[in-house]
Design a protein around this motif. Structure first.
Motif, PDB file in Angstrom:
ATOM      1  N   HIS A   8       0.855  -1.189   0.000  1.00  0.00           N
ATOM      2  CA  HIS A   8       0.000   0.000   0.000  1.00  0.00           C
ATOM      3  C   HIS A   8       0.889   1.235   0.000  1.00  0.00           C
ATOM      4  CE1 HIS A   8      -3.898  -1.945   0.703  1.00  0.00           C
ATOM      5  NE2 HIS A   8      -3.176  -2.863   1.322  1.00  0.00           N
ATOM      6  N   ASP A  10       0.607   5.547   0.443  1.00  0.00           N
ATOM      7  CA  ASP A  10      -0.256   6.688   0.735  1.00  0.00           C
ATOM      8  C   ASP A  10       0.128   7.872  -0.155  1.00  0.00           C
ATOM      9  OD1 ASP A  10       1.833   8.232   2.060  1.00  0.00           O
ATOM     10  OD2 ASP A  10       1.522   6.970   3.808  1.00  0.00           O
ATOM     11  N   GLY A  71      -8.943   3.200  -4.638  1.00  0.00           N
ATOM     12  CA  GLY A  71      -7.906   2.377  -4.026  1.00  0.00           C
ATOM     13  C   GLY A  71      -8.302   0.942  -3.768  1.00  0.00           C
ATOM     14  N   HIS A  72      -9.398   0.483  -4.386  1.00  0.00           N
ATOM     15  CA  HIS A  72      -9.842  -0.898  -4.168  1.00  0.00           C
ATOM     16  C   HIS A  72      -9.469  -1.800  -5.349  1.00  0.00           C
ATOM     17  CE1 HIS A  72     -11.878   0.485  -0.617  1.00  0.00           C
ATOM     18  NE2 HIS A  72     -12.540   1.380  -1.332  1.00  0.00           N
ATOM     19  N   GLN A  75      -5.847  -2.746  -6.071  1.00  0.00           N
ATOM     20  CA  GLN A  75      -5.201  -3.807  -5.304  1.00  0.00           C
ATOM     21  C   GLN A  75      -5.170  -5.112  -6.095  1.00  0.00           C
ATOM     22  OE1 GLN A  75      -6.452  -4.010  -1.127  1.00  0.00           O
ATOM     23  NE2 GLN A  75      -7.182  -1.898  -1.314  1.00  0.00           N
ATOM     24  N   TYR A  90       2.837  -1.138  -6.031  1.00  0.00           N
ATOM     25  CA  TYR A  90       2.057  -0.424  -5.026  1.00  0.00           C
ATOM     26  C   TYR A  90       0.652  -0.142  -5.533  1.00  0.00           C
ATOM     27  CZ  TYR A  90       6.642   0.550  -3.046  1.00  0.00           C
ATOM     28  OH  TYR A  90       7.907   0.426  -2.525  1.00  0.00           O
ATOM     29  N   SER A  91      -0.295  -0.127  -4.604  1.00  0.00           N
ATOM     30  CA  SER A  91      -1.647   0.353  -4.852  1.00  0.00           C
ATOM     31  C   SER A  91      -1.786   1.665  -4.090  1.00  0.00           C
ATOM     32  CB  SER A  91      -2.673  -0.665  -4.348  1.00  0.00           C
ATOM     33  OG  SER A  91      -3.977  -0.123  -4.376  1.00  0.00           O
ATOM     34  N   ASP A  93      -3.401   4.117  -1.959  1.00  0.00           N
ATOM     35  CA  ASP A  93      -4.509   4.169  -1.006  1.00  0.00           C
ATOM     36  C   ASP A  93      -5.343   5.420  -1.269  1.00  0.00           C
ATOM     37  OD1 ASP A  93      -3.692   1.822   0.219  1.00  0.00           O
ATOM     38  OD2 ASP A  93      -2.621   2.847   1.831  1.00  0.00           O
ATOM     39  N   GLY A  94      -6.653   5.249  -1.304  1.00  0.00           N
ATOM     40  CA  GLY A  94      -7.551   6.364  -1.580  1.00  0.00           C
ATOM     41  C   GLY A  94      -7.759   6.622  -3.055  1.00  0.00           C
TER      42      GLY A  94
END
Length: 115
Positions: A8, A10, A71-72, A75, A90-91, A93-94
């Motif tokens: 993840h 940010d 951010g879903h 993933q 990386y994903s 987040d948000g």
């Protein structure tokens, strides 16, 4: 054998990476109209048709950041891309929505990739 996975990421960390001009690959998996309306600078739109080119062209040793709406779904895409041999996936987040709220000055519009 280790399982392929992603990490993840940010928005604050990604912003720092962009400030430092860290080499990375940014892919946006949202629909083309959403991408054209606004995306992170330097990102490329990625859909099913674009996957072969990404697999052929991208540096598998530099970080690969996947962006979606919230951010879903990024993933799942990040997990799949990690399984394709990318070392550092990386994903965000948000997703784009979170990025746009935190960094509106770092959103560009248009169909062309902003490399």
């Amino acid at each position: 054998m280790t399982s392929s996975s992603f990490q993840h990421l940010d928005a604050a960390t990604l912003s720092g990476w962009l400030d430092a001009a860290r080499p990375l690959t940014l892919v946006d998996i949202r629909d083309p109209a959403s991408f054209a309306a606004g995306h992170l600078p330097g990102s490329r739109h990625l859909d099913n048709e674009g996957v072969p080119a990404l697999l052929a062209e991208a540096d598998r040793e530099q970080p690969l950041v996947v962006v979606c709406y919230h951010g879903h779904s990024s993933q799942q895409a990040a997990t799949w891309l990690a399984g394709q041999g990318f070392d550092d996936v990386y994903s965000l987040d948000g997703g784009f929505t979170g990025w746009q709220m935190q960094h509106p000055e770092r959103v560009v519009a248009g169909d062309a990739d902003e490399a």
